[in-house]
Design an enzyme around this catalytic site. Structure first.
Site, PDB file in Angstrom:
ATOM      1  N   CYS A   3       3.882   4.305   4.483  1.00  0.00           N
ATOM      2  CA  CYS A   3       4.503   4.120   3.188  1.00  0.00           C
ATOM      3  C   CYS A   3       6.004   4.383   3.343  1.00  0.00           C
ATOM      4  CB  CYS A   3       3.873   5.098   2.192  1.00  0.00           C
ATOM      5  SG  CYS A   3       4.295   4.700   0.507  1.00  0.00           S
ATOM      6  N   CYS A  20       0.036   0.250  -2.258  1.00  0.00           N
ATOM      7  CA  CYS A  20       1.204   1.069  -1.949  1.00  0.00           C
ATOM      8  C   CYS A  20       1.322   2.265  -2.902  1.00  0.00           C
ATOM      9  CB  CYS A  20       2.504   0.277  -1.959  1.00  0.00           C
ATOM     10  SG  CYS A  20       3.829   1.267  -1.243  1.00  0.00           S
TER      11      CYS A  20
HETATM   12  C1  LIG Z   1       5.376  -3.082  -5.814  1.00  0.00           C
HETATM   13  C2  LIG Z   1       4.666  -3.080  -4.490  1.00  0.00           C
HETATM   14  C3  LIG Z   1       5.228  -2.419  -3.411  1.00  0.00           C
HETATM   15  C4  LIG Z   1       4.581  -2.419  -2.185  1.00  0.00           C
HETATM   16  N1  LIG Z   1       5.189  -1.778  -1.141  1.00  0.00           N
HETATM   17  C5  LIG Z   1       4.611  -1.814   0.085  1.00  0.00           C
HETATM   18  C6  LIG Z   1       5.283  -1.251   1.213  1.00  0.00           C
HETATM   19  O1  LIG Z   1       6.393  -0.752   1.107  1.00  0.00           O
HETATM   20  N2  LIG Z   1       4.663  -1.285   2.403  1.00  0.00           N
HETATM   21  C7  LIG Z   1       3.426  -1.861   2.568  1.00  0.00           C
HETATM   22  O2  LIG Z   1       2.907  -1.884   3.684  1.00  0.00           O
HETATM   23  N3  LIG Z   1       2.757  -2.391   1.507  1.00  0.00           N
HETATM   24  C8  LIG Z   1       3.321  -2.406   0.287  1.00  0.00           C
HETATM   25  N4  LIG Z   1       2.682  -2.980  -0.781  1.00  0.00           N
HETATM   26  C9  LIG Z   1       1.273  -3.384  -0.634  1.00  0.00           C
HETATM   27  C10 LIG Z   1       1.027  -4.728   0.026  1.00  0.00           C
HETATM   28  O3  LIG Z   1       1.773  -5.738  -0.605  1.00  0.00           O
HETATM   29  C11 LIG Z   1      -0.463  -5.034  -0.066  1.00  0.00           C
HETATM   30  O4  LIG Z   1      -1.183  -3.938   0.492  1.00  0.00           O
HETATM   31  C12 LIG Z   1      -0.856  -6.299   0.665  1.00  0.00           C
HETATM   32  O5  LIG Z   1      -0.178  -7.422   0.135  1.00  0.00           O
HETATM   33  C13 LIG Z   1      -2.364  -6.521   0.554  1.00  0.00           C
HETATM   34  O6  LIG Z   1      -2.730  -7.668   1.271  1.00  0.00           O
HETATM   35  P1  LIG Z   1      -4.101  -8.408   0.918  1.00  0.00           P
HETATM   36  O7  LIG Z   1      -4.164  -9.571   1.845  1.00  0.00           O
HETATM   37  O8  LIG Z   1      -5.203  -7.446   0.870  1.00  0.00           O
HETATM   38  O9  LIG Z   1      -3.863  -8.912  -0.570  1.00  0.00           O
HETATM   39  P2  LIG Z   1      -2.754  -9.929  -1.069  1.00  0.00           P
HETATM   40  O10 LIG Z   1      -1.622 -10.024  -0.109  1.00  0.00           O
HETATM   41  O11 LIG Z   1      -2.446  -9.523  -2.467  1.00  0.00           O
HETATM   42  O12 LIG Z   1      -3.491 -11.331  -1.038  1.00  0.00           O
HETATM   43  C14 LIG Z   1      -4.703 -11.600  -1.689  1.00  0.00           C
HETATM   44  C15 LIG Z   1      -4.871 -13.112  -1.735  1.00  0.00           C
HETATM   45  O13 LIG Z   1      -6.197 -13.420  -2.205  1.00  0.00           O
HETATM   46  C16 LIG Z   1      -6.110 -14.485  -3.118  1.00  0.00           C
HETATM   47  N5  LIG Z   1      -7.273 -14.478  -4.002  1.00  0.00           N
HETATM   48  C17 LIG Z   1      -7.451 -13.730  -5.120  1.00  0.00           C
HETATM   49  N6  LIG Z   1      -8.619 -14.044  -5.700  1.00  0.00           N
HETATM   50  C18 LIG Z   1      -9.200 -14.994  -4.920  1.00  0.00           C
HETATM   51  C19 LIG Z   1     -10.436 -15.711  -5.011  1.00  0.00           C
HETATM   52  N7  LIG Z   1     -11.261 -15.540  -6.046  1.00  0.00           N
HETATM   53  N8  LIG Z   1     -10.727 -16.607  -4.042  1.00  0.00           N
HETATM   54  C20 LIG Z   1      -9.885 -16.805  -2.983  1.00  0.00           C
HETATM   55  N9  LIG Z   1      -8.695 -16.154  -2.867  1.00  0.00           N
HETATM   56  C21 LIG Z   1      -8.364 -15.252  -3.828  1.00  0.00           C
HETATM   57  C22 LIG Z   1      -4.782 -14.263  -3.851  1.00  0.00           C
HETATM   58  O14 LIG Z   1      -4.302 -15.450  -4.442  1.00  0.00           O
HETATM   59  C23 LIG Z   1      -3.900 -13.753  -2.715  1.00  0.00           C
HETATM   60  O15 LIG Z   1      -3.200 -14.798  -2.075  1.00  0.00           O
HETATM   61  C24 LIG Z   1       3.321  -3.055  -2.033  1.00  0.00           C
HETATM   62  C25 LIG Z   1       2.763  -3.739  -3.111  1.00  0.00           C
HETATM   63  C26 LIG Z   1       3.429  -3.764  -4.330  1.00  0.00           C
HETATM   64  C27 LIG Z   1       2.822  -4.528  -5.475  1.00  0.00           C
END
Ligand SMILES: Cc1cc2nc3c(=O)[nH]c(=O)nc-3n(C[C@H](O)[C@H](O)[C@H](O)COP(=O)(O)OP(=O)(O)OC[C@H]3O[C@@H](n4cnc5c(N)ncnc54)[C@H](O)[C@@H]3O)c2cc1C
Length: 401
Positions: free
Chosen positions: A345, A162
């Site tokens: 965003c 984000c």
């Molecule tokens: C402060 C903040 C504000 C945000 N605001 C927005 C917004 O307004 N709008 C929006 O769309 N997005 C927003 N986001 C971004 C959004 O949260 C992320 O883009 C999204 O969560 C990413 O999803 P993901 O599945 O890629 O990763 P995540 O949801 O972070 O999940 C990754 C998963 O992988 C697991 N993992 C890690 N390492 C391993 C491993 N070695 N083996 C197996 N599993 C593992 C973790 O435990 C976790 O559960 C924001 C994020 C933050 C921090």
């Protein structure tokens, strides 16, 4: 003990759970496992609202077990290494699992240590970050109790999850201080590794107005390298007219900082990483989300080198593409689904008003609603505050949106 799956998913976060759910909606008989070490799942987009005092942090945390879709198996372990030539991953426990198709979705890594002193002072000495579940409530403590002085907000030079989050909280803080009647006593600085406030000019124009209204002093192309919590000084590097790196310092009374970010180390150090990307993201075709060198591997979410903005909104558009392409691959068909780089965003510009910036790979606005979304609106605030969290838990993770 089962050691082979038709589809193995790494990470039960936003991307991994959405993809598993959507795959199972398409075909209940798919043999899917999700490797995920964490007992908890977080709705991270609300951490900005937590930092602004309008959202309870406890409502951003749920049990992972409640969101593993029926029909998928949860392997509570962490992947440590990849053996793509053998269609296998090995976990921290030492157990290896093989797959027909692998979906890599472990998110992004927060590199706190890349800013000297940051981790040590985080959550005290008036240093905070909405990027940590434990600390986001401290942001609100600092904003609420601020009586004037220098407030510093930082943004690293790497891509972050984000891209708006480092400055969203700054606009809300300024609005709070204006309403409290102290904004005149606040010297607000934005120290950013980026060159501009926002990459899409139509939305950047609105934010320039908000920056100016709040008399925020911007320092672009400035990389935060150290935070000394004891002295309450932030150090950042920029370049002078001759291109020499100059170290600057700024004393602060409160500091909201954001860590540099990169692919998780186990991805970075693996054969899946893009060798040309120093941050080590998974190398994918940016349209099909298929790995560039290992055809039975796909990736989505924050971990890829697709040059989109790293958001849950992007994931909502990536997942149907990945799901369709995985099913095509299993059926021996050509991959036909394409992701266009869509991301969104939602940027609150004050309490009760938000600009929903939507755009694609070409940084062209892709507005969903039949009005100019570059204008901050109350309806878009309601969307972020109430509708999106509900959609996330009830529709997105369950594969229905
Ligand atoms: C402060 C903040 C504000 C945000 N605001 C927005 C917004 O307004 N709008 C929006 O769309 N997005 C927003 N986001 C971004 C959004 O949260 C992320 O883009 C999204 O969560 C990413 O999803 P993901 O599945 O890629 O990763 P995540 O949801 O972070 O999940 C990754 C998963 O992988 C697991 N993992 C890690 N390492 C391993 C491993 N070695 N083996 C197996 N599993 C593992 C973790 O435990 C976790 O559960 C924001 C994020 C933050 C921090």
């Amino acid at each position: 003990m089962k050691l082979h799956y038709q589809i193995l998913i790494i990470g039960g976060g936003n991307a991994g759970l959405s993809a598993a759910s959507q795959l199972l909606h398409k075909n209940r008989n798919l043999d899917i496992a999700i490797i995920e070490p964490s007992e908890k799942h977080y709705y991270q987009p609300a951490w900005t609202l937590v930092g602004a005092g309008v959202y309870d942090i406890n409502n951003t945390e749920r049990k992972e077990a409640d969101f593993i879709p029926r029909g998928a198996e949860w392997i509570k372990d962490a992947v440590a290494t990849f053996q793509p030539e053998q269609n296998q991953v090995t976990c921290a426990s030492g157990t290896a699992y093989s797959y027909d198709v692998l979906l890599v979705a472990p998110g992004i890594q927060l590199d706190w240590q890349k800013i000297k002193g940051f981790k040590e002072t985080l959550g005290k000495n008036n240093v905070t970050s909405n990027y940590a579940f434990d600390v986001a409530p401290y942001t609100w403590e600092l904003i609420k109790n601020f009586e004037g002085g220098t407030a510093v907000f930082t943004n690293p030079s790497t891509p972050v999850k984000c891209g708006g989050a480092p400055h969203k909280i700054m606009y809300l803080a300024c609005d709070y201080w204006r309403k409290k009647g102290i904004l005149d006593k606040c010297d607000v600085h934005y120290i950013s590794g980026a060159g501009v406030i926002f990459g899409v000019k139509e939305y950047a124009a609105t934010l320039a107005g908000i920056v100016s209204r709040n008399r925020i002093k911007t320092h672009f192309a400035s990389n935060t390298v150290e935070i000394d919590g004891g002295k309450q000084v932030v150090y950042y590097e920029s370049k002078d007219a001759e291109g020499n790196v100059v170290r600057n310092d700024m004393k602060f009374d409160m500091c909201h900082a954001v860590p540099p970010q990169s692919a998780p180390d186990f991805v970075k150090n693996s054969p899946l990483a893009d060798a040309n990307n120093p941050l080590g993201y998974v190398e994918v075709d940016k349209n099909t989300m298929q790995h560039s060198r290992f055809p039975n591997i796909f990736a989505c979410g924050d971990c890829t080198n697709a040059p989109c903005s790293k958001t849950g909104a992007a994931i909502r558009k990536q997942v149907p593409v990945v799901v369709k392409n995985i099913l095509s691959m299993l059926a021996g068909k050509r991959l036909s689904a394409q992701y266009d780089g869509y991301s969104a965003c939602p940027i609150p510009t004050e309490y009760g008003k938000l600009m929903l910036a939507e755009f694609d790979y070409s940084n062209t606005p892709k507005m969903t609603f039949p009005f100019n979304q570059a204008i901050p609106r109350w309806t878009m605030w309601i969307l972020k505050r109430y509708i999106l969290p509900w959609l996330y838990w009830n529709r997105i993770l369950t594969g229905r949106a």
